[in-house]
Motif scaffolding. Structure first.
Motif, PDB file in Angstrom:
ATOM      1  N   SER A 139      12.242   4.298   7.694  1.00  0.00           N
ATOM      2  CA  SER A 139      11.650   5.624   7.718  1.00  0.00           C
ATOM      3  C   SER A 139      10.697   5.739   8.895  1.00  0.00           C
ATOM      4  O   SER A 139      10.048   4.769   9.301  1.00  0.00           O
ATOM      5  N   LYS A 140      10.608   6.919   9.460  1.00  0.00           N
ATOM      6  CA  LYS A 140       9.722   7.163  10.602  1.00  0.00           C
ATOM      7  C   LYS A 140       8.393   7.767  10.157  1.00  0.00           C
ATOM      8  O   LYS A 140       7.539   8.101  10.996  1.00  0.00           O
ATOM      9  N   TYR A 141       8.194   7.890   8.849  1.00  0.00           N
ATOM     10  CA  TYR A 141       6.970   8.503   8.342  1.00  0.00           C
ATOM     11  C   TYR A 141       6.515   7.785   7.071  1.00  0.00           C
ATOM     12  O   TYR A 141       7.314   7.148   6.377  1.00  0.00           O
ATOM     13  N   GLY A 142       5.235   7.901   6.781  1.00  0.00           N
ATOM     14  CA  GLY A 142       4.692   7.536   5.497  1.00  0.00           C
ATOM     15  C   GLY A 142       4.020   8.759   4.901  1.00  0.00           C
ATOM     16  O   GLY A 142       3.890   9.804   5.555  1.00  0.00           O
ATOM     17  N   LEU A 143       3.597   8.652   3.651  1.00  0.00           N
ATOM     18  CA  LEU A 143       2.894   9.752   2.990  1.00  0.00           C
ATOM     19  C   LEU A 143       1.427   9.396   2.827  1.00  0.00           C
ATOM     20  O   LEU A 143       1.083   8.271   2.445  1.00  0.00           O
ATOM     21  N   LEU A 144       0.552  10.349   3.105  1.00  0.00           N
ATOM     22  CA  LEU A 144      -0.888  10.165   2.938  1.00  0.00           C
ATOM     23  C   LEU A 144      -1.400  11.191   1.936  1.00  0.00           C
ATOM     24  O   LEU A 144      -1.057  12.381   2.032  1.00  0.00           O
ATOM     25  N   PHE A 145      -2.213  10.736   0.960  1.00  0.00           N
ATOM     26  CA  PHE A 145      -2.767  11.668  -0.023  1.00  0.00           C
ATOM     27  C   PHE A 145      -4.039  11.084  -0.638  1.00  0.00           C
ATOM     28  O   PHE A 145      -4.289   9.876  -0.564  1.00  0.00           O
ATOM     29  N   ARG A 146      -4.863  11.951  -1.219  1.00  0.00           N
ATOM     30  CA  ARG A 146      -6.074  11.542  -1.932  1.00  0.00           C
ATOM     31  C   ARG A 146      -5.712  11.049  -3.323  1.00  0.00           C
ATOM     32  O   ARG A 146      -4.746  11.515  -3.929  1.00  0.00           O
ATOM     33  N   GLY A 147      -6.523  10.141  -3.819  1.00  0.00           N
ATOM     34  CA  GLY A 147      -6.261   9.611  -5.143  1.00  0.00           C
ATOM     35  C   GLY A 147      -6.392  10.637  -6.241  1.00  0.00           C
ATOM     36  O   GLY A 147      -5.758  10.517  -7.288  1.00  0.00           O
ATOM     37  N   ASP A 148      -7.216  11.682  -6.017  1.00  0.00           N
ATOM     38  CA  ASP A 148      -7.400  12.689  -7.065  1.00  0.00           C
ATOM     39  C   ASP A 148      -6.474  13.885  -6.876  1.00  0.00           C
ATOM     40  O   ASP A 148      -6.589  14.875  -7.586  1.00  0.00           O
ATOM     41  N   ASN A 149      -5.568  13.824  -5.882  1.00  0.00           N
ATOM     42  CA  ASN A 149      -4.675  14.952  -5.653  1.00  0.00           C
ATOM     43  C   ASN A 149      -3.386  14.448  -5.006  1.00  0.00           C
ATOM     44  O   ASN A 149      -3.160  14.617  -3.807  1.00  0.00           O
ATOM     45  N   GLU A 150      -2.555  13.815  -5.811  1.00  0.00           N
ATOM     46  CA  GLU A 150      -1.322  13.226  -5.289  1.00  0.00           C
ATOM     47  C   GLU A 150      -0.364  14.280  -4.778  1.00  0.00           C
ATOM     48  O   GLU A 150       0.477  14.013  -3.914  1.00  0.00           O
ATOM     49  N   GLY A 151      -0.507  15.492  -5.278  1.00  0.00           N
ATOM     50  CA  GLY A 151       0.421  16.544  -4.869  1.00  0.00           C
ATOM     51  C   GLY A 151       0.172  17.059  -3.470  1.00  0.00           C
ATOM     52  O   GLY A 151       1.059  17.616  -2.838  1.00  0.00           O
TER      53      GLY A 151
END
Length: 844
Positions: free
Chosen positions: A556-568
């Protein structure tokens, strides 16, 4: 870049004797010097806290600022502050967070855990521009003392007072607050050197009379730490030891660094004794056994005399208080060289230069913080006088150097330039005494040294109980920027520059003359070994997602970044060909007070490895070679006796120290807790028979019925050979058949195991926490609130700004503490001018 150009003129020569524009050769010399200086320039970083002394369980409030190392204006190059709270002796880390830096400034909070042991701690700040491999000096830290209680329940008395008589024994008496002697108190004693490093530790117990007598070995020791425990009571005290090896050692310093044959020169004498002692001495200078002149040293341990040395002669000093002992001086007199004598008259620097090469071409350079303000060619005579106007030269330590026509240094010296660099700050209170829960109003006025009010000047500071302040802590932004970061710790200079009034530049120059010029960081010879250094802390975090057993074109050419309190709320983060990614300050700000998670997108690989490089891990190795420049400070107990009420500490914790930082409220982050619940189903194949409480029924093979945590189930092994009717029961068994009953528990995963299962890693976003909580009593009802208020910090103001009249105001309310409160505010203008103001009031 040369900021200013000045025309020098000889007193006895006309201006026409000077070339009024620089030659190409001179411009090249200046450009080379300034380029090397700029490469060596690093930001000046300063930490300010609301108090010097804290109790366990409190909040510590801090302000961090960065100034350009040459121009003293706010530094714009960094975006991330790495902050740690470290036990000074053990180097154990108790706080480690990242904070956002905005245009050279940041502020925030640190929670001092209730379980911290009393002692001295370092609050240490690290930025991407100031930390590098093989770093030699480290300045950006603040020493704080942490106590279990501000009024200790164990009192330590000792025989080493401010007038330490160099006793070879430490006598201790341990008692409670009522004076009752305490036996069997455990006393751990640590001897420290000048770098605050432990060189010896031992443990004793007080005897039946609460006494303890310990032999003192002062060799190599400057401090003693006393750590006393008795039951759940725990106190700490640090005691300074005087160096007994040679308390009256004298050093001499020719004004240009060396003595030249037949060139008249001032010589400064400096005593190595304690600054608190009266070091007045009288003596005579002997030349070949004959009295040449009388010599006096002041109470501050400094003396000055003029001499015209002759090579081949013998010089000794005979002191009146030690007539049987003489001191050899001037053991090295150069045949040839340059001597520079300086005198400041109003806004002009008067120089008298003696040279061994009269009639030849010389170059004169004056630089402040690596910026050249004067560079000119001169034809010097035996004794030449030169005037330099100081109108546009900034305040600070300046180096004046003389070179020959090959740009080889012949002589140099330091001087203090005073040019409207210290701001005058006044603080006016609406009254001097207050009752509890009463409004306090303070009006600040900021002016330059000429009395002109200044608009837009930044003030920052605190109003807190004096019991929590160390009055002998002399470090301020002004002394830090002009002395400590330029010359290292110098108690005499710090003491003079820490005063709020205008500087006594004559005293400052006397001290500079008696200081080792080699400590000045802007000497050109210190640039010669300049090389590119590696800065391990970045203005971004780096990490990698590595797909094993997979071709790169399938990764994959990307990863996902998110806050622990807002996975969406996710964002894509790009990966390079090696799977490397970067997390910028904007993302860290997005993740403030939470964890930021990076999730790999599985593609063509059975195993994925994720990691984010932790910048803090590199600090320990880097600091092994760094020298901590500790301030001039006395850790002794306060002599103030204030009338303070007895109170229940729980009331403080309830009213003042409410922590709202989400990361600090929960043992396990909510998102990780949800992952743990999800893992019960995603990575656990256990099931329950549809006809009964049989775990992992071999006949059913699998059902959607999951076991319940804590419930008892039947577990069988072996093959079931027969089934009868519509339900399962055993009519024939395999010889290997066994059964048992089990209280079911789901697998327990650590945070790291869970993240690995879900192809994730994480880092903390910027820490913010709660803001400072002010308390107000605007009406009769609030003032009579029965809840106790024992705040010891009444106000924390990291950023105030003056209006068009040079004024700024604060309003705050006193607490129920009957004490003396003090305000301490630092001041900084946009062009790097600094000042400070202190004030006090009483709450009765």
């Amino acid at each position: 870049m040369i900021k200013y150009r000045f025309i020098l003129y000889l007193i006895f020569l006309s201006l026409s004797n000077f070339v009024q524009s620089q030659t190409l050769y001179e411009k090249v010399l200046v450009a080379e010097f300034e380029e090397k200086a700029r490469k060596n320039a690093r930001p000046i970083e300063y930490l300010q806290t609301d108090k010097d002394i804290y109790e366990t369980g409190e909040q510590l409030w801090f302000k961090f600022l960065q100034l350009d190392g040459q121009f003293l204006s706010p530094y714009q190059g960094d975006s991330i502050l790495y902050l740690r709270l470290v036990n000074q002796i053990s180097r154990e880390v108790f706080w480690e967070e990242k904070y956002g830096i905005y245009s050279g400034f940041t502020d925030g909070m640190v929670l001092l855990n209730e379980n911290l042991n009393p002692g001295i701690y370092n609050l240490e700040a690290y930025s991407p521009s100031s930390v590098y491999h093989e770093m030699k000096d480290y300045h950006a830290f603040k020493e704080i003392e942490i106590r279990q209680f501000i009024n200790p329940e164990i009192i330590i008395r000792h025989n080493l007072s401010d007038q330490d008589d160099y006793s070879d024994t430490l006598n201790l008496i341990v008692s409670d607050k009522q004076g009752n002697r305490l036996s069997d108190a455990k006393i751990q004693i640590t001897w420290l050197n000048s770098k605050r490093k432990s060189i010896h530790e031992t443990t004793f117990q007080s005897n039946l009379e609460g006494r303890l007598e310990i032999p003192l070995n002062r060799t190599g020791s400057q401090w003693i730490d006393l750590d006393v425990t008795l039951g759940n009571k725990h106190v700490f005290q640090r005691i300074e030891l005087k160096d007994i090896t040679n308390p009256k050692e004298i050093t001499f310093h020719p004004e240009s660094g060396k003595l030249i044959h037949n060139q008249e020169s001032f010589v400064m004498l400096s005593a190595a004794g304690d600054n608190n002692e009266n070091q007045t001495r009288q003596g005579v200078l002997l030349k070949d056994g004959e009295i040449l002149q009388f010599i006096n040293m002041g109470s501050d341990g400094l003396g000055k005399f003029k001499v015209k040395p002759e090579k081949g002669s013998s010089y000794r000093i005979l002191w009146n208080d030690t007539p049987s002992d003489t001191m050899t001086v001037f053991d090295q007199i150069e045949d040839r060289g340059v001597t520079i004598n300086l005198n400041t008259l109003a806004d002009t620097l008067l120089m008298t230069i003696q040279t061994s090469w009269p009639g030849q071409k010389h170059f004169l350079r004056l630089q402040v913080r690596g910026i050249v303000h004067v560079f000119h060619e001169l034809i010097l005579e035996d004794n030449s006088q030169i005037k330099i106007p100081l109108t546009n030269i900034p305040s600070g330590i300046a180096e004046i150097a003389i070179f020959n026509d090959q740009a080889e240094p012949l002589g140099e010296r330091l001087t203090w330039i005073e040019n409207n660099g210290k701001l005058i700050v006044e603080a006016k209170l609406n009254q001097q005494e207050y009752g509890s829960r009463e409004k306090v109003k303070v009006t600040f006025t900021v002016k330059d040294s000429k009395g002109t009010p200044l608009e837009g000047v930044q003030l920052g500071g605190t109003v807190s109980d004096k019991l929590y302040q160390n009055s002998r802590y002399n470090r301020s932004l002004y002394t830090f920027a002009h002395i400590i970061t330029q010359m290292g710790t110098n108690p005499n200079l710090e003491s003079i520059l820490s005063l709020s009034e205008e500087n006594d530049f004559r005293k400052i120059n006397n001290i500079l003359e008696s200081s080792n010029i080699e400590k000045y960081i802007w000497l050109e010879q210190k640039f010669e070994n300049y090389r590119t250094v590696e800065y391990p802390l970045g203005n971004k975090l780096t990490g990698q997602i590595k797909y094993r057993n997979s071709s790169k074109e399938n990764d994959s050419k990307y990863g996902l970044l998110f806050r622990g309190d807002n996975e969406g709320n996710t964002a894509f983060i790009p990966l390079d060909q090696e799977g490397n990614f970067e997390i910028y300050p904007e993302e860290l700000d997005f993740g403030k007070d939470e964890y930021l998670y990076i999730k790999a997108l599985p593609k063509g690989s059975n195993e994925i490895i994720l990691k984010i490089k932790d910048p803090f891990e590199e600090l320990s190795s880097i600091l092994k070679t760094a020298r901590f420049n500790f301030p001039s400070i006395d850790y002794g107990g306060s002599n103030q006796k204030l009338d303070l009420p007895t109170f229940d500490r729980n009331m403080i914790l309830l009213s003042e120290f409410v922590v709202r930082g989400k990361r600090m409220e929960q043992d396990r982050e909510k998102f990780i807790g949800e992952l743990a619940e999800r893992a019960k189903f995603d990575f656990n194949d256990d099931f329950v028979c549809q006809y009964g409480d049989l775990l992992n029924c071999p006949i059913c093979s699998y059902t959607d019925k999951k076991p319940i945590e804590g419930k008892e189930y039947l577990v069988i092994t072996g093959d079931v050979l027969k089934i009868a009717g519509g339900s399962h029961y055993i009519i024939k068994k395999d010889p290997s058949y066994t059964h048992s009953h089990k209280i079911y528990e789901y697998p327990k995963y650590t945070d790291e195991e869970l993240m690995k299962l879900y192809n994730m890693t994480r880092t903390k976003g910027f820490f913010v926490g709660s803001g400072f909580q002010f308390k107000e009593y605007p009406d009769h009802e609030s003032k009579n609130d029965p809840e106790a208020d024992y705040r010891n910090t009444l106000g924390w103001y990291p950023y105030l700004f003056t209006d068009s009249n040079g004024k700024a105001e604060i309003e705050l309310y006193t607490s129920d503490n009957r004490s003396i409160f003090a305000g301490n505010f630092e001041v900084l203008s946009a062009d790097g001018k600094m000042g400070k103001v202190n004030f006090e009031f009483v709450v009765k």
